[in-house]
Design a protein around this motif. Structure first.
Motif, PDB file in Angstrom:
ATOM      1  N   VAL A  91      39.087   0.774  11.848  1.00 27.73           N
ATOM      2  CA  VAL A  91      38.661   1.213  13.187  1.00 27.73           C
ATOM      3  C   VAL A  91      37.474   2.166  13.130  1.00 27.73           C
ATOM      4  O   VAL A  91      37.120   2.781  14.139  1.00 27.73           O
ATOM      5  N   VAL A  92      36.860   2.299  11.964  1.00 25.34           N
ATOM      6  CA  VAL A  92      35.709   3.195  11.807  1.00 25.34           C
ATOM      7  C   VAL A  92      34.438   2.378  11.611  1.00 25.34           C
ATOM      8  O   VAL A  92      34.401   1.471  10.773  1.00 25.34           O
ATOM      9  N   TYR A  93      33.389   2.693  12.398  1.00 22.91           N
ATOM     10  CA  TYR A  93      32.101   1.994  12.332  1.00 22.91           C
ATOM     11  C   TYR A  93      32.341   0.486  12.346  1.00 22.91           C
ATOM     12  O   TYR A  93      31.917  -0.244  11.468  1.00 22.91           O
ATOM     13  N   ARG A  94      33.008   0.048  13.382  1.00 21.74           N
ATOM     14  CA  ARG A  94      33.454  -1.334  13.464  1.00 21.74           C
ATOM     15  C   ARG A  94      32.918  -1.992  14.726  1.00 21.74           C
ATOM     16  O   ARG A  94      33.004  -1.429  15.810  1.00 21.74           O
ATOM     17  N   ALA A  95      32.328  -3.171  14.584  1.00 21.11           N
ATOM     18  CA  ALA A  95      31.878  -3.931  15.751  1.00 21.11           C
ATOM     19  C   ALA A  95      33.048  -4.146  16.697  1.00 21.11           C
ATOM     20  O   ALA A  95      34.123  -4.575  16.287  1.00 21.11           O
ATOM     21  N   GLY A  96      32.853  -3.819  17.960  1.00 20.66           N
ATOM     22  CA  GLY A  96      33.915  -3.920  18.941  1.00 20.66           C
ATOM     23  C   GLY A  96      34.830  -2.722  18.974  1.00 20.66           C
ATOM     24  O   GLY A  96      35.774  -2.685  19.760  1.00 20.66           O
ATOM     25  N   GLY A  97      34.560  -1.719  18.134  1.00 18.70           N
ATOM     26  CA  GLY A  97      35.408  -0.527  18.060  1.00 18.70           C
ATOM     27  C   GLY A  97      34.742   0.681  18.679  1.00 18.70           C
ATOM     28  O   GLY A  97      33.547   0.676  18.996  1.00 18.70           O
ATOM     29  N   LEU A  98      35.516   1.737  18.834  1.00 11.78           N
ATOM     30  CA  LEU A  98      34.996   2.978  19.399  1.00 11.78           C
ATOM     31  C   LEU A  98      34.123   3.690  18.366  1.00 11.78           C
ATOM     32  O   LEU A  98      34.560   3.957  17.246  1.00 11.78           O
ATOM     33  N   ALA A  99      32.913   4.008  18.766  1.00  7.56           N
ATOM     34  CA  ALA A  99      31.963   4.643  17.856  1.00  7.56           C
ATOM     35  C   ALA A  99      32.422   6.024  17.419  1.00  7.56           C
ATOM     36  O   ALA A  99      31.985   6.530  16.380  1.00  7.56           O
ATOM     37  N   LEU A 100      33.302   6.648  18.194  1.00 10.38           N
ATOM     38  CA  LEU A 100      33.693   8.026  17.917  1.00 10.38           C
ATOM     39  C   LEU A 100      34.799   8.148  16.874  1.00 10.38           C
ATOM     40  O   LEU A 100      35.174   9.256  16.512  1.00 10.38           O
TER      41      LEU A 100
ATOM     42  N   LEU B 114      31.503   1.889  22.729  1.00 11.98           N
ATOM     43  CA  LEU B 114      31.806   0.821  21.778  1.00 11.98           C
ATOM     44  C   LEU B 114      30.586   0.412  20.972  1.00 11.98           C
ATOM     45  O   LEU B 114      29.446   0.483  21.471  1.00 11.98           O
ATOM     46  N   LEU B 115      30.818  -0.037  19.761  1.00  6.44           N
ATOM     47  CA  LEU B 115      29.763  -0.574  18.912  1.00  6.44           C
ATOM     48  C   LEU B 115      29.725  -2.091  19.038  1.00  6.44           C
ATOM     49  O   LEU B 115      30.746  -2.738  19.257  1.00  6.44           O
ATOM     50  N   ARG B 116      28.538  -2.644  18.875  1.00 10.47           N
ATOM     51  CA  ARG B 116      28.365  -4.096  18.825  1.00 10.47           C
ATOM     52  C   ARG B 116      28.078  -4.524  17.392  1.00 10.47           C
ATOM     53  O   ARG B 116      27.695  -3.709  16.550  1.00 10.47           O
ATOM     54  N   SER B 117      28.238  -5.798  17.127  1.00 10.72           N
ATOM     55  CA  SER B 117      27.915  -6.326  15.810  1.00 10.72           C
ATOM     56  C   SER B 117      26.410  -6.234  15.569  1.00 10.72           C
ATOM     57  O   SER B 117      25.597  -6.560  16.444  1.00 10.72           O
ATOM     58  N   GLY B 118      26.053  -5.800  14.369  1.00 13.94           N
ATOM     59  CA  GLY B 118      24.647  -5.771  13.988  1.00 13.94           C
ATOM     60  C   GLY B 118      24.101  -7.157  13.693  1.00 13.94           C
ATOM     61  O   GLY B 118      22.894  -7.310  13.459  1.00 13.94           O
ATOM     62  N   ASN B 119      24.969  -8.157  13.706  1.00 18.90           N
ATOM     63  CA  ASN B 119      24.550  -9.530  13.416  1.00 18.90           C
ATOM     64  C   ASN B 119      24.354 -10.366  14.669  1.00 18.90           C
ATOM     65  O   ASN B 119      24.241 -11.592  14.590  1.00 18.90           O
TER      66      ASN B 119
ATOM     67  N   HIS C 106      21.714  -3.851  16.952  1.00 19.07           N
ATOM     68  CA  HIS C 106      21.226  -2.607  16.353  1.00 19.07           C
ATOM     69  C   HIS C 106      20.712  -1.657  17.413  1.00 19.07           C
ATOM     70  O   HIS C 106      20.940  -0.436  17.345  1.00 19.07           O
ATOM     71  N   GLU C 107      20.017  -2.190  18.402  1.00 20.90           N
ATOM     72  CA  GLU C 107      19.478  -1.345  19.465  1.00 20.90           C
ATOM     73  C   GLU C 107      20.607  -0.723  20.285  1.00 20.90           C
ATOM     74  O   GLU C 107      20.572   0.460  20.633  1.00 20.90           O
ATOM     75  N   TRP C 108      21.611  -1.527  20.577  1.00 22.45           N
ATOM     76  CA  TRP C 108      22.778  -1.024  21.311  1.00 22.45           C
ATOM     77  C   TRP C 108      23.449   0.106  20.535  1.00 22.45           C
ATOM     78  O   TRP C 108      23.743   1.178  21.080  1.00 22.45           O
ATOM     79  N   ASN C 109      23.695  -0.134  19.259  1.00 25.15           N
ATOM     80  CA  ASN C 109      24.385   0.862  18.442  1.00 25.15           C
ATOM     81  C   ASN C 109      23.555   2.124  18.288  1.00 25.15           C
ATOM     82  O   ASN C 109      24.107   3.237  18.276  1.00 25.15           O
TER      83      ASN C 109
END
Length: 251
Positions: free
Chosen positions: A61-70, A223-228, A233-236
Motif C-alpha cells: 500500500v506504499v507508493y502504489r498505483a491506485g493507492g493513497l499517496a500518503l 491517489l497515485l496513478r500508474s506511471g505506465n 507521471h504528471e498526475w503523480n
C-alpha cells in the motif's frame, strides 16, 4: 494427486478466506477506512508496518498505483522481507525488546497520525511494542492479525499480550495457526500459505473504503496513478507536490 488439483484446492481455500473477511470483518473495515479518512482530512500522516512476510502487505500500500499517496512504510532495519543474511535474522529481530520504541522515536510520526501494523501471529515483541508505543505517542493503531493465534499460541512479549490487545481497531485475517492451507499424501508438512493474499486484500479493502469515505466528504482522495499510463507521471507529480510534507518515501 495432480498439481492442477492442488492448485484448485489452494484457490478455493484462499477464496473462502476472502469471503470470510469480506463478510465477517465488514464493520471493522468500515471503521478502519473512516479512521484513515479522518486522518487525511485533518492533515495527518499515514504509516504501515510489518515484519517478515507481513511486511509484504505493508509494502503493497506504499507508493502504489491506485493507492493513497500518503501511506508511508515504517521500517525496522533487518525485518523487511528476506533480504538480510541470514534470512533467519529477521525472525530473531522480531523477538528483540526495544526496537519499536527506537524506530518510532526517530520517525516522523506524530500524535493524530495512523499506523497500520500487520502481524500474522501478533505474538512477537516487535509488533506488540510497536502498537503499545504508537498509542502512547498519540497515534491511532489499526492492527491486522489472525486472532486465532491468541487462542492457540503463547505470547512472546513479557506482558503476555498480543498485537490485538493494543489496537484501536483490529482486523482479523482468519488465517489458521501455521499459515498453511493444504495437506496431501506423501507431503509431511502442511503447505500453501494464504496469509499474503488475504492480508493484502484486507488492507487494500480498507484503502478503498478510505478513498470512498473521503469522496463522500467532498475531498479528492490523494491517489497515485500508474506511471505506465499516459499522464501518470504528471498526475503523480502534482499529488506529491501538493502533499509533500506528508510523504516521506521521496526523501
Amino acid at each position: 494427486m495432480s498439481e492442477s488439483k492442488l492448485a484448485g484446492q489452494f484457490f478455493d481455500a484462499a477464496i473462502g478466506l476472502l469471503h470470510r473477511v469480506r463478510d465477517e470483518e465488514a464493520q471493522n473495515i468500515t471503521a478502519a477506512g473512516a479512521a484513515i479518512a479522518d486522518t487525511v482530512a485533518a492533515g495527518g500522516r499515514l504509516f504501515a508496518f510489518g515484519a517478515g512476510h507481513s511486511s509484504l502487505a505493508a509494502q503493497d500500500v506504499v507508493y502504489r498505483a491506485g493507492g493513497l499517496a500518503l501511506m508511508n512504510l515504517l521500517v525496522v532495519p533487518g525485518t523487511v522481507g528476506v533480504d538480510v543474511m541470514p534470512a533467519t535474522l529477521g525472525s530473531a529481530l522480531e523477538r528483540v525488546d526495544g526496537l519499536a520504541a527506537a524506530v518510532l522515536d526517530s520517525s516522523p510520526a506524530k500524535p493524530g497520525d495512523v499506523l497500520v501494523i500487520i502481524s500474522l501471529s501478533g505474538r512477537n515483541a516487535l509488533p506488540v511494542e510497536m502498537a503499545m508505543n504508537a498509542r502512547a505517542l498519540g497515534l491511532k493503531v489499526i492492527g491486522v492479525t489472525s486472532v486465532a493465534y491468541t487462542r492457540e499460541t503463547k505470547s512472546r512479549h513479557v506482558s503476555g499480550t498480543y498485537l490485538k490487545d493494543h489496537c484501536d481497531i483490529v482486523l482479523d485475517s482468519k488465517i489458521a495457526v501455521g499459515d498453511a492451507e493444504l495437506t496431501a499424501p506423501g507431503i509431511e508438512a502442511p503447505f500453501a500459505p494464504a496469509s499474503t493474499v488475504v492480508t493484502s486484500a484486507l488492507v487494500q479493502a480498507v484503502m478503498a473504503t478510505a478513498a470512498g469515505d473521503l469522496a463522500e466528504r467532498g475531498i479528492e482522495p490523494p491517489l497515485l496513478r500508474s506511471g505506465n499510463v499516459d499522464g501518470g507521471h504528471e498526475w503523480n507529480g502534482r499529488v506529491m507536490t501538493e502533499y509533500r510534507d506528508r510523504i516521506f518515501y521521496r526523501h
